[in-house]
Enzyme design. Structure first.
Site, PDB file in Angstrom:
ATOM      1  N   GLU A  83     -23.361 -43.084  -2.383  1.00 50.55           N
ATOM      2  CA  GLU A  83     -22.925 -44.126  -3.331  1.00 50.55           C
ATOM      3  C   GLU A  83     -22.657 -45.451  -2.623  1.00 50.55           C
ATOM      4  O   GLU A  83     -22.021 -45.489  -1.549  1.00 50.55           O
ATOM      5  CB  GLU A  83     -21.640 -43.654  -4.028  1.00 50.55           C
ATOM      6  N   LYS A 110     -18.437 -30.588  -5.724  1.00 50.37           N
ATOM      7  CA  LYS A 110     -18.710 -31.820  -4.955  1.00 50.37           C
ATOM      8  C   LYS A 110     -17.446 -32.239  -4.212  1.00 50.37           C
ATOM      9  O   LYS A 110     -16.355 -32.237  -4.794  1.00 50.37           O
ATOM     10  CB  LYS A 110     -19.192 -32.939  -5.876  1.00 50.37           C
TER      11      LYS A 110
HETATM   12  O1  KIV Z   1     -16.906 -39.068 -10.176  1.00 44.80           O
HETATM   13  C1  KIV Z   1     -18.090 -39.394 -10.384  1.00 44.80           C
HETATM   14  O2  KIV Z   1     -18.547 -39.588 -11.511  1.00 44.80           O
HETATM   15  C2  KIV Z   1     -18.954 -39.535  -9.230  1.00 44.80           C
HETATM   16  C3  KIV Z   1     -20.261 -40.225  -9.429  1.00 44.80           C
HETATM   17  C4  KIV Z   1     -20.041 -41.674  -9.556  1.00 44.80           C
HETATM   18  C5  KIV Z   1     -21.222 -39.904  -8.360  1.00 44.80           C
HETATM   19  O3  KIV Z   1     -18.603 -39.137  -8.153  1.00 44.80           O
END
Ligand code: KIV
Length: 276
Positions: free
Chosen positions: A193, A123
């Site tokens: 988010e 991600k």
């Molecule tokens: O770091 C994390 O846990 C996240 C979530 C809040 C989506 O990016």
């Protein structure tokens, strides 16, 4: 102490194309953070679709005020621990702050998270040109990518705090354009988010990839929470977008199962968890 028991109910492994089919079939996707093998096993047992090793571990595990101090070594360590607790749940790992500084670093960091630690997807936050280039480079190497837009925590200083994004019309249009851009670059999944509910709905309708919301309203294709928020153990005020699923229940397993059921039925998030 007893040994981690791997005898969780058998289920079909969740895959990247499988997430796409879930969106197509209107089946909501349940995503939750985990940072160690024991909690990973709880997610697995509750039938959570996607486990996220978020760099939120910098705040909820390490006690920092932001995610910025988290390093690649931390992410590899925690991702490998979570991978040992999972079997069917899809594992996504966060690229930490500045791992995206150029495509070479992004590829190297992703190779460690996938090849060494066992993630199926990485991600990355934002949609700046170098991020889009990085997403395209990962896609070209068949490494699945989850993009992250809206309130991207690694931009906390730029935002002046953890503030809801996309409230003004121009900012909303910008986030919508970013969503289309990360999809065009090759992202497979999008975490959205801290944006108004109406924008969450627009983005989800505009892109073909599944959109997982956190503080983005009920219209997203799925939801994600930080597990500490779900269990109500984050110190201080509960974030508006989260819910304490342990309240009134007697186990972590029951809390996670209730979260999964409420996401799938559409009961969570309720209107009071959203932003207008
Ligand atoms: O770091 C994390 O846990 C996240 C979530 C809040 C989506 O990016």
């Amino acid at each position: 102490m007893y040994v981690l028991n791997a005898s969780v109910p058998e289920r079909k492994p969740v895959t990247v194309p499988g997430l796409q089919s879930m969106k197509a079939q209107g089946q909501r996707i349940v995503m939750l953070t985990a940072y160690d093998a024991s909690f990973a096993w709880q997610l697995e047992a509750a039938g959570v679709d996607v486990a996220l090793v978020g760099d939120s571990l910098g705040m909820v595990v390490q006690g920092h005020r932001s995610t910025l101090p988290v390093t690649l070594e931390h992410m590899v360590y925690h991702t490998a621990a979570v991978a040992r607790g999972l079997s069917a749940t899809l594992l996504v790992a966060d690229l930490p702050f500045m791992a995206d500084r150029d495509t070479a670093h992004l590829l190297e960091a992703s190779a460690r998270l996938v090849g060494e630690a066992g993630a199926a997807m990485v991600k990355v936050e934002g949609a700046a040109t170098h991020i889009l280039d990085g997403i395209a480079a990962l896609a070209a190497r068949a490494i699945p990518v989850c993009a992250h837009l809206g309130l991207t925590p690694q931009s906390v200083h730029k935002f002046g705090g953890f503030r809801i994004q996309g409230r003004e019309q121009s900012a909303a249009e910008h986030i919508l354009a970013e969503a289309l851009a990360v999809q065009a670059a090759g992202a497979d999944l999008l975490v959205l988010e801290g944006v108004p509910t109406a924008l969450g709905q627009r983005v989800t309708a505009a892109v073909g990839i599944p959109v997982i919301g956190i503080g983005a309203g009920p219209h997203c294709d799925g939801q994600v929470l930080v597990i500490h928020d779900l269990l109500g153990i984050t110190p201080g005020k509960r974030p508006k977008f989260s819910k304490d699923f342990l309240a009134g229940r007697d186990s972590v397993a029951a809390a996670i199962a209730a979260y999964a059921a409420d996401v799938r039925s559409g009961a969570f998030p309720a209107p009071e968890h959203g932003f207008n």
